[in-house]
Design a protein around this motif. Structure first.
Motif, PDB file in Angstrom:
ATOM      1  N   THR A  97       0.791  -1.189  -0.234  1.00 38.25           N
ATOM      2  CA  THR A  97      -0.043   0.012  -0.095  1.00 38.25           C
ATOM      3  C   THR A  97       1.205   1.458  -0.194  1.00 38.25           C
ATOM      4  N   ASP A 157      -7.934  -4.061  -1.600  1.00 37.19           N
ATOM      5  CA  ASP A 157      -7.470  -4.976  -0.543  1.00 37.19           C
ATOM      6  C   ASP A 157      -9.113  -5.022   0.482  1.00 37.19           C
ATOM      7  N   ARG A 173      -8.220  -6.575   4.371  1.00 39.17           N
ATOM      8  CA  ARG A 173      -7.179  -5.823   6.048  1.00 39.17           C
ATOM      9  C   ARG A 173      -7.884  -4.780   5.914  1.00 39.17           C
ATOM     10  N   GLN A 211      -6.208   4.075   4.027  1.00 38.17           N
ATOM     11  CA  GLN A 211      -4.729   3.733   3.990  1.00 38.17           C
ATOM     12  C   GLN A 211      -4.528   4.251   2.859  1.00 38.17           C
ATOM     13  N   ASP A 222      -3.438  -2.033  -5.932  1.00 32.39           N
ATOM     14  CA  ASP A 222      -3.298  -2.723  -4.161  1.00 32.39           C
ATOM     15  C   ASP A 222      -3.961  -3.782  -4.432  1.00 32.39           C
TER      16      ASP A 222
HETATM   17 MG    MG Z   1      -1.859  -3.206   1.976  1.00 37.88          MG
END
Ligand code: MG
Ligand code: GDP
Length: 445
Positions: A110, A133, A136, A142, A185
């Motif tokens: 990331t 993603d 997570r 993020q 990502d």
């Molecule tokens: Mg990540």
């Protein structure tokens, strides 16, 4: 482990083992280190065969000790293994360009997605980030935070559990809005056992997106596991490039070679910190320097570089003798820089044919003077403009005064440098007429 190479270099350079035996020992240590880092055995043996061949065919240049010369060859050949002289091409070969980032949890995907976006944005590309993603918690946040920081749009669907769907939609939307580079990502994977589900997802994503590049992000400290890991990823979706992260935290990075060996991919970037701009285009030579132990080989490399520059100017002198071109002050400057790199002048001068032009048969005293003179002349050259260096004819009295002032010298010293320079060009031209002098100039070739 690659880290052992550094110890072997140190042992080789500082140990008292006689040269021939030390070379044999080092080569064995090198092979052991590479093989235990899972570098392909054939590759290792062809590397050491090449090193041995060069040892038998080439001669150490005068400014290097034999041991230093040997290490410089090792350095050269290892660099080739990592991609050679050149930095990798990181420009997209088509637009839009879709990049899919893969790698284990915590390897830095990331963070690297953000860094890459910033890197390409700075180069003038329109960039988009896709947050795929779904495992997570807060992965989307993020990436969004990174995107906001650098002004790059982020596509995500925080409540959708289907990563492939999100990635596909994100890429489609960015392509429609004419984004040049789309970076996807993905979720962290361990590549083992229960994580097979994630590898399946990766495979599916690869087939749906058909990305232009799949980049494997690996942590520099991964070590031995790298080969196995990279192979598993490579089976799920062919890895085209590698980014090694956290190079700031360790000087190791041994796993990188294994990952290269396992995938045949090119190392494109390295991450050197947590900040968004801490990403460097991979430079094989710099990397190998780290493996060999920067502190131990820096001095050797400086000498080699100095020697190469020196030889370049020497060749140019040869051209001037043949009536082609002219030596500029820039060349003179490069020559002096090169000399400095090769070691103390007193040592260098004795070994180098051709320097008789400057100081024939120098005594200790003259050498000291020569050294001081070079220092002062370099100060003068440093105070000149690029134009003046290229074309010293334009340096009139007022320019001389400015240069002298800038360098903290007397105007006469600047004049002396210019006279010396003019004489040197004249001398070189004369040599053509008196060919016998070439022997004197070039040490009897
Ligand atoms: Mg990540
Ligand atoms: P991901 O799980 O693969 O997405 O990994 P992250 O991008 O979340 O990064 C995991 C941790 O590694 C974070 O704390 C990052 O700040 C840190 N990190 C990533 N790249 C680098 C790097 O090049 N140097 C350092 N020192 N830390 C890094």
């Amino acid at each position: 482990m690659l880290e052992n190479i550094r110890d072997a270099v140190r042992k080789f350079l500082t140990g008292s083992t006689p040269y021939e035996r030390a070379v044999d020992e080092f080569i064995k240590d090198l092979q052991k280190a590479l093989i235990s880092s899972d570098v392909n055995v054939k590759l290792v043996f062809s590397l050491t065969a090449k090193i041995k061949e060069r040892l038998s065919k080439e001669k150490p240049p005068s400014v290097l000790e034999r041991k230093e010369w040997f290490i410089s060859i090792v350095y050269d050949e290892l660099s080739k293994l990592f991609g050679g002289d050149k930095e990798p091409n990181v420009n997209p070969n088509k637009l839009p360009y879709v990049i899919m980032l893969v790698g284990v949890q915590g390897s830095g995907k990331t963070t690297t997605a953000g860094k890459l976006a910033y890197f390409y944005k700075k180069r003038g590309y329109k960039v988009g980030l896709v947050a795929a993603d779904v495992y997570r918690p807060a992965a989307y946040e993020q990436l969004t935070q990174l995107g906001n920081q650098i002004g790059v749009p982020v596509y995500g669907e925080p409540n959708n559990p289907n990563a492939v769907e999100i990635a596909k939609r994100g890429v489609d939307i960015f392509v429609k809005s004419k984004v040049d580079i789309i970076i996807v990502d993905t979720a962290g994977r361990h590549g083992y056992g229960e994580e097979n589900k994630l590898l399946e997802e990766m495979k599916e994503m690869y087939e749906v997106l058909k990305p232009d590049d799949v980049i494997l992000v690996i942590d520099a400290s991964i070590g031995q596991k790298a080969y196995d890991l990279a192979s598993r990823f490579h089976q799920a979706s062919p890895i085209g490039s590698i980014i090694i992260t956290k190079m700031d935290g360790t000087a190791k990075g041994g796993g990188a070679l294994s990952a290269v060996a396992a995938t045949g991919a090119t190392i494109k970037f390295i991450g050197t910190g947590e900040k968004i701009d801490e990403l460097e285009v991979f430079n094989p030579k710099r990397y190998v320097s780290r493996i060999l132990g920067m502190g131990d080989i820096e001095a050797i490399l400086e000498k080699v570089k100095g020697l190469e520059e020196y030889e370049r100017i020497q060749k140019k002198m040869g051209d001037v003798i043949e009536g082609k071109g002219k030596l500029t002050l820039k060349d003179v400057y490069a020559q002096m820089v090169a000399l400095r790199k090769m070691g103390p002048l007193s040592k260098v001068l004795q070994h180098i044919p051709g320097l008789g032009v400057m100081l024939p048969n120098p005594s200790e005293e003259q050498l000291k003077l020569g050294e001081e003179k070079i220092r002062r002349w370099m100060a003068a050259l440093n105070s000149m403009t690029y134009k003046e260096l290229e074309n010293p004819n334009i340096i009139d009295k007022s320019r001389m005064r400015r240069i002298a002032e800038g360098a903290g010298l007397e105007i006469d010293e600047v004049r002396e440098l210019l006279e010396w320079y003019n004489n040197m060009n004249k001398l070189l031209k004369m040599v053509k007429r008196r060919r016998g002098d070439i022997e004197k100039l070039f040490g009897g070739k």
